[in-house]
Design a protein around this motif. Structure first.
Motif, PDB file in Angstrom:
ATOM      1  N   HIS A 132       0.831  -1.208   0.000  1.00 16.73           N
ATOM      2  CA  HIS A 132       0.000   0.000   0.000  1.00 16.73           C
ATOM      3  C   HIS A 132       0.866   1.259   0.000  1.00 16.73           C
ATOM      4  N   ILE A 158      -4.653  -9.287  -1.146  1.00 18.36           N
ATOM      5  CA  ILE A 158      -5.181  -7.955  -0.809  1.00 18.36           C
ATOM      6  C   ILE A 158      -4.642  -6.973  -1.835  1.00 18.36           C
ATOM      7  N   HIS A 159      -5.525  -6.312  -2.529  1.00 25.33           N
ATOM      8  CA  HIS A 159      -5.066  -5.326  -3.513  1.00 25.33           C
ATOM      9  C   HIS A 159      -4.381  -4.172  -2.785  1.00 25.33           C
ATOM     10  N   ALA A 162      -6.423  -1.072  -1.631  1.00 27.59           N
ATOM     11  CA  ALA A 162      -7.435  -1.151  -0.570  1.00 27.59           C
ATOM     12  C   ALA A 162      -7.007  -0.291   0.614  1.00 27.59           C
ATOM     13  N   ILE A 178      -9.345  -9.325  -0.605  1.00 29.39           N
ATOM     14  CA  ILE A 178      -9.849  -7.964  -0.379  1.00 29.39           C
ATOM     15  C   ILE A 178      -9.564  -7.151  -1.633  1.00 29.39           C
ATOM     16  N   GLU A 180      -9.771  -4.022  -4.671  1.00 31.69           N
ATOM     17  CA  GLU A 180      -9.078  -2.746  -4.872  1.00 31.69           C
ATOM     18  C   GLU A 180      -9.703  -1.567  -4.145  1.00 31.69           C
ATOM     19  N   THR A 181     -11.012  -1.434  -4.159  1.00 35.19           N
ATOM     20  CA  THR A 181     -11.652  -0.252  -3.583  1.00 35.19           C
ATOM     21  C   THR A 181     -12.294  -0.524  -2.230  1.00 35.19           C
ATOM     22  N   ALA A 182     -11.952  -1.655  -1.631  1.00 33.17           N
ATOM     23  CA  ALA A 182     -12.495  -1.973  -0.304  1.00 33.17           C
ATOM     24  C   ALA A 182     -11.945  -1.025   0.750  1.00 33.17           C
ATOM     25  N   HIS A 207     -16.260  -2.277  -4.167  1.00 32.62           N
ATOM     26  CA  HIS A 207     -15.993  -3.242  -3.103  1.00 32.62           C
ATOM     27  C   HIS A 207     -16.564  -2.736  -1.779  1.00 32.62           C
TER      28      HIS A 207
END
Length: 277
Positions: A132, A158-159, A162, A178, A180-182, A207
Motif C-alpha cells: 500500500h 489484498i489489492h 485497498a 480484499i 481494490e476499492t475496499a 468493493h
C-alpha cells in the motif's frame, strides 16, 4: 462516484493506541525466553529480533526471510523493507496494533512472538501495508509485486489500493481476498476464506466498506459497494449483497438479520445473539 459513497467518514487508524515501544519490549522478552529454551529456534530469533534495535528493523529482517525468492533475494529485499519501516512510522504503529490485536483476541496466541514468527495472516497484513505504501508512492509495479508474493506465500490476496485501518486480525488468513476499492476500518476481525469482492465489471468504487468492530465469519462473501455497519457480525458462509446495519448479526444466503451484535471483533463471539434489534 465519491470515495466513500457513504455519509460516514472513514475511521482508519484513529481508534487504536498500542505503544510501539511497549510491543517491542514484550516481543523481545518472549523472544529471549524462547531462545533460551528452544535451541532449534535460537538462530531465527536472534537474526530477526534479538540482534535488532527496534520493531521496524525486526520486521524488515523477518519479512525479508519470508518473502525472499529467486525473483528478489533477501539481500535485495531487506534494504527495501528497512527503508520503508524506518521512514514510515505509521506503518510500524499499524503493525504493532495488528500484532497486539491478535494477542488480545486469539485464544491460541499467548504472546506477540507467535504472530511475529508463525502467523501468516499477520505477515500478510504486513506485506499489504508495504504494498500500500508503494501504491500511494506511485510505484505500482512494485506494489503489485508484493501483492503477488503475498498471495503466493500466505494465500492472502489484498489489492494494494485497498484502505485498511489498524488492529486488524486475519485469523488463519487462508484464502482471504480484499478488492481494490475496499475500505476496512479499525479493529476488524476476519476469518479464513472471507471475500470482500466486487460484482460484475462495474468500475469505480465496487468493493465493500467494513466499519470498525466488525467480525466476518469463515467463508463469508461480501460483494459490491455495500456497507457493513459498526460492530456488526456476518455469520460463516454468508453471502452479503446489501448494507448491514450497525450492531446486528446477519447470516444466510442471501444474508438476513438474525439477531443483535455488540462487540464481536474483540469478543470473537460467533454465536447468534437473539433479541430485539
Amino acid at each position: 462516484m465519491p470515495e466513500n459513497s457513504s455519509s460516514n467518514p472513514n475511521n482508519l487508524c484513529k481508534s487504536t493506541h498500542v505503544s510501539v515501544d511497549e510491543a517491542w519490549i514484550l516481543l523481545r522478552e518472549q523472544a529471549q525466553f524462547v531462545a533460551d529454551g528452544e535451541p532449534q529456534l535460537k538462530s531465527l530469533i536472534f537474526d530477526t529480533i534479538l540482534n535488532r534495535g527496534n520493531l521496524g528493523q525486526a520486521l524488515a529482517a523477518r519479512m525479508s526471510r519470508k518473502l525472499a525468492r529467486e525473483d528478489m533475494t533477501r539481500e535485495e529485499l531487506e534494504p527495501i523493507l528497512s527503508k520503508v519501516f524506518e521512514s514510515q512510522d505509521e506503518i510500524v504503529r499499524s503493525v504493532a496494533n495488528d500484532m497486539m490485536a491478535i494477542v488480545d483476541r486469539d485464544a491460541a496466541c499467548d504472546s506477540p512472538l507467535e504472530p511475529f514468527l508463525f502467523f501468516k495472516g499477520f505477515m500478510a497484513m504486513i506485506t499489504y501495508r508495504v504494498a500500500h505504501h508503494f501504491w500511494k508512492a506511485d510505484r505500482k509495479s512494485l506494489a503489485l509485486y508484493f501483492q503477488s508474493i503475498c498471495s503466493e506465500v500466505f494465500s492472502v490476496d489484498i489489492h494494494p489500493a485497498a484502505q485498511i485501518g489498524c488492529g486488524i486480525m486475519l485469523d488463519h488468513g487462508t484464502s482471504v481476498v480484499i478488492g481494490e476499492t475496499a475500505i476496512v476500518e479499525d479493529n476488524v476481525s476476519l476469518l479464513h476464506e472471507v471475500t470482500l469482492g466486487g460484482t460484475g465489471k462495474t468500475s469505480g468504487n465496487r468493493h465493500p466498506i467494513v466499519r470498525t468492530g466488525v467480525l466476518i465469519g469463515a467463508g463469508a462473501k461480501i460483494l459490491g459497494r455495500v456497507e457493513i455497519g459498526k460492530c456488526a457480525k456476518v455469520g460463516a458462509g454468508s453471502v452479503v449483497l446489501n448494507d448491514v446495519p450497525a450492531h446486528v448479526t446477519v447470516a444466510g444466503v442471501p444474508a438476513k438479520v438474525r439477531g443483535k451484535s455488540n462487540n464481536p471483533a474483540i469478543d470473537m463471539n460467533q454465536r447468534f445473539e437473539c433479541g430485539q434489534i
